[in-house]
Design a protein around this motif. Structure first.
Motif, PDB file in Angstrom:
ATOM      1  N   ALA A  17       0.787  -1.230   0.000  1.00 42.61           N
ATOM      2  CA  ALA A  17       0.000   0.000   0.000  1.00 42.61           C
ATOM      3  C   ALA A  17       0.822   1.284   0.000  1.00 42.61           C
ATOM      4  O   ALA A  17       0.258   2.357  -0.088  1.00 42.61           O
ATOM      5  CB  ALA A  17      -0.936   0.008   1.211  1.00 42.61           C
ATOM      6  N   GLY A  18       2.120   1.193   0.099  1.00 41.63           N
ATOM      7  CA  GLY A  18       2.934   2.406   0.210  1.00 41.63           C
ATOM      8  C   GLY A  18       2.848   3.327  -0.998  1.00 41.63           C
ATOM      9  O   GLY A  18       2.378   2.946  -2.067  1.00 41.63           O
ATOM     10  N   PHE A  58      -2.668 -15.463  -0.624  1.00 39.40           N
ATOM     11  CA  PHE A  58      -2.051 -14.148  -0.483  1.00 39.40           C
ATOM     12  C   PHE A  58      -3.090 -13.082  -0.173  1.00 39.40           C
ATOM     13  O   PHE A  58      -4.186 -13.099  -0.737  1.00 39.40           O
ATOM     14  CB  PHE A  58      -1.327 -13.767  -1.782  1.00 39.40           C
ATOM     15  N   ILE A  59      -2.729 -12.181   0.715  1.00 34.79           N
ATOM     16  CA  ILE A  59      -3.518 -10.985   1.000  1.00 34.79           C
ATOM     17  C   ILE A  59      -2.576  -9.815   0.711  1.00 34.79           C
ATOM     18  O   ILE A  59      -1.433  -9.811   1.188  1.00 34.79           O
ATOM     19  CB  ILE A  59      -3.970 -10.921   2.466  1.00 34.79           C
ATOM     20  N   ILE A  60      -3.029  -8.850  -0.052  1.00 36.23           N
ATOM     21  CA  ILE A  60      -2.197  -7.697  -0.389  1.00 36.23           C
ATOM     22  C   ILE A  60      -2.949  -6.443   0.011  1.00 36.23           C
ATOM     23  O   ILE A  60      -4.111  -6.263  -0.381  1.00 36.23           O
ATOM     24  CB  ILE A  60      -1.876  -7.657  -1.901  1.00 36.23           C
ATOM     25  N   ASN A  61      -2.293  -5.570   0.791  1.00 32.61           N
ATOM     26  CA  ASN A  61      -2.956  -4.303   1.082  1.00 32.61           C
ATOM     27  C   ASN A  61      -2.645  -3.310  -0.032  1.00 32.61           C
ATOM     28  O   ASN A  61      -1.585  -3.338  -0.640  1.00 32.61           O
ATOM     29  CB  ASN A  61      -2.600  -3.765   2.467  1.00 32.61           C
ATOM     30  N   SER A  86      -6.865  -5.983   0.545  1.00 33.86           N
ATOM     31  CA  SER A  86      -7.340  -5.207   1.676  1.00 33.86           C
ATOM     32  C   SER A  86      -7.045  -3.750   1.345  1.00 33.86           C
ATOM     33  O   SER A  86      -5.912  -3.289   1.495  1.00 33.86           O
ATOM     34  CB  SER A  86      -6.604  -5.643   2.951  1.00 33.86           C
ATOM     35  N   HIS A  87      -8.061  -3.052   0.853  1.00 30.12           N
ATOM     36  CA  HIS A  87      -7.851  -1.669   0.427  1.00 30.12           C
ATOM     37  C   HIS A  87      -7.879  -0.723   1.629  1.00 30.12           C
ATOM     38  O   HIS A  87      -8.717  -0.853   2.514  1.00 30.12           O
ATOM     39  CB  HIS A  87      -8.902  -1.243  -0.593  1.00 30.12           C
ATOM     40  N   GLU A  88      -6.959   0.216   1.619  1.00 29.38           N
ATOM     41  CA  GLU A  88      -6.874   1.231   2.662  1.00 29.38           C
ATOM     42  C   GLU A  88      -7.161   2.592   2.039  1.00 29.38           C
ATOM     43  O   GLU A  88      -6.273   3.188   1.440  1.00 29.38           O
ATOM     44  CB  GLU A  88      -5.478   1.219   3.292  1.00 29.38           C
ATOM     45  N   PRO A  89      -8.391   3.090   2.159  1.00 31.50           N
ATOM     46  CA  PRO A  89      -8.689   4.416   1.614  1.00 31.50           C
ATOM     47  C   PRO A  89      -7.785   5.490   2.211  1.00 31.50           C
ATOM     48  O   PRO A  89      -7.383   6.427   1.539  1.00 31.50           O
ATOM     49  CB  PRO A  89     -10.146   4.653   1.999  1.00 31.50           C
ATOM     50  N   VAL A  90      -7.465   5.325   3.490  1.00 33.97           N
ATOM     51  CA  VAL A  90      -6.491   6.180   4.173  1.00 33.97           C
ATOM     52  C   VAL A  90      -5.320   5.279   4.522  1.00 33.97           C
ATOM     53  O   VAL A  90      -5.503   4.225   5.130  1.00 33.97           O
ATOM     54  CB  VAL A  90      -7.093   6.799   5.456  1.00 33.97           C
ATOM     55  N   LEU A  91      -4.125   5.665   4.113  1.00 37.77           N
ATOM     56  CA  LEU A  91      -2.936   4.844   4.328  1.00 37.77           C
ATOM     57  C   LEU A  91      -2.744   4.564   5.817  1.00 37.77           C
ATOM     58  O   LEU A  91      -2.683   5.492   6.625  1.00 37.77           O
ATOM     59  CB  LEU A  91      -1.710   5.543   3.739  1.00 37.77           C
ATOM     60  N   LEU A  92      -2.642   3.282   6.173  1.00 42.78           N
ATOM     61  CA  LEU A  92      -2.542   2.873   7.573  1.00 42.78           C
ATOM     62  C   LEU A  92      -1.119   2.583   8.021  1.00 42.78           C
ATOM     63  O   LEU A  92      -0.899   2.317   9.185  1.00 42.78           O
ATOM     64  CB  LEU A  92      -3.412   1.631   7.805  1.00 42.78           C
ATOM     65  N   ASP A  93      -0.168   2.585   7.131  1.00 39.57           N
ATOM     66  CA  ASP A  93       1.206   2.181   7.408  1.00 39.57           C
ATOM     67  C   ASP A  93       1.246   0.689   7.739  1.00 39.57           C
ATOM     68  O   ASP A  93       0.221   0.026   7.838  1.00 39.57           O
ATOM     69  CB  ASP A  93       1.848   3.030   8.510  1.00 39.57           C
ATOM     70  N   SER A  94       2.443   0.148   7.922  1.00 36.56           N
ATOM     71  CA  SER A  94       2.618  -1.306   8.038  1.00 36.56           C
ATOM     72  C   SER A  94       1.813  -1.925   9.165  1.00 36.56           C
ATOM     73  O   SER A  94       1.091  -2.893   8.971  1.00 36.56           O
ATOM     74  CB  SER A  94       4.102  -1.640   8.238  1.00 36.56           C
ATOM     75  N   GLY A  95       1.940  -1.394  10.365  1.00 34.60           N
ATOM     76  CA  GLY A  95       1.212  -1.959  11.497  1.00 34.60           C
ATOM     77  C   GLY A  95      -0.287  -1.852  11.339  1.00 34.60           C
ATOM     78  O   GLY A  95      -1.026  -2.757  11.699  1.00 34.60           O
ATOM     79  N   GLY A  96      -0.751  -0.754  10.772  1.00 38.15           N
ATOM     80  CA  GLY A  96      -2.183  -0.563  10.561  1.00 38.15           C
ATOM     81  C   GLY A  96      -2.738  -1.519   9.525  1.00 38.15           C
ATOM     82  O   GLY A  96      -3.869  -1.995   9.638  1.00 38.15           O
ATOM     83  N   GLY A  97      -1.947  -1.807   8.518  1.00 38.54           N
ATOM     84  CA  GLY A  97      -2.371  -2.757   7.497  1.00 38.54           C
ATOM     85  C   GLY A  97      -2.557  -4.145   8.074  1.00 38.54           C
ATOM     86  O   GLY A  97      -3.527  -4.839   7.754  1.00 38.54           O
ATOM     87  N   VAL A  98      -1.628  -4.552   8.932  1.00 40.44           N
ATOM     88  CA  VAL A  98      -1.735  -5.858   9.582  1.00 40.44           C
ATOM     89  C   VAL A  98      -2.941  -5.876  10.517  1.00 40.44           C
ATOM     90  O   VAL A  98      -3.700  -6.846  10.546  1.00 40.44           O
ATOM     91  CB  VAL A  98      -0.439  -6.200  10.340  1.00 40.44           C
TER      92      VAL A  98
END
Length: 157
Positions: A17-18, A58-61, A86-98
């Protein structure tokens, strides 16, 4: 979506997601893990390494240019393995993605978390075997040589 796994480690969460700001202008048209590397998206190098170690799901953010992932995985699969996003409308960073995929995870079934934007050469199979043998809470594979020599990996733990 419910994810099931067999013995060992069979699922991977790929960090994709970066924003890839250091690779601009390339990342203005593609997310960093989808930038071609040896004629294929960089993420496929990580996925192939995982597959060679038994990963079958596989799960990809996603975040930046999320629609570009549909071009690479239009069937939501790769090499016969399901690929979930796993889409992140607002970037959650690595820990948030997990944290966001926590409902898909299970304490009984380990989940490999790996970057989707690297072409690493460390022995992933050995890291996974060591984890299954010793069951630490979180094993980490980090660089121990090169310019940044401040981290390492201890297989004997």
């Amino acid at each position: 979506m419910h994810i099931t796994a067999g013995p060992g480690i069979s699922r991977a969460f790929i960090l994709g997601a970066g924003l890839g700001t250091r690779l601009r202008p390339l990342t203005r048209v593609l997310p960093k893990p989808l930038i071609p590397f040896f004629h294929e998206p960089l993420v496929l190098h990580s996925m192939r390494r995982c597959y060679d170690c038994g990963i079958r799901e596989f799960i990809i953010n996603t975040h930046h240019l999320a629609e570009a992932w549909d071009q690479v995985f239009p069937e939501r699969s790769w090499n016969g393995c399901p690929v979930h996003f796993s889409h992140e409308p607002v970037l959650l960073d690595s820990g948030g993605g997990v944290k966001k995929i926590e409902p898909l995870a299970s304490a009984e079934e380990p989940l490999l978390v790996i970057n989707g934007d690297m072409a690493a050469t460390f022995d992933l199979h050995r890291v996974m075997e060591d984890h299954l043998r010793h069951r630490p809470a979180v094993p980490l594979a980090l660089r121990s040589s090169g310019d940044k020599r401040n981290v390492g990996f201890d297989f004997s733990a």
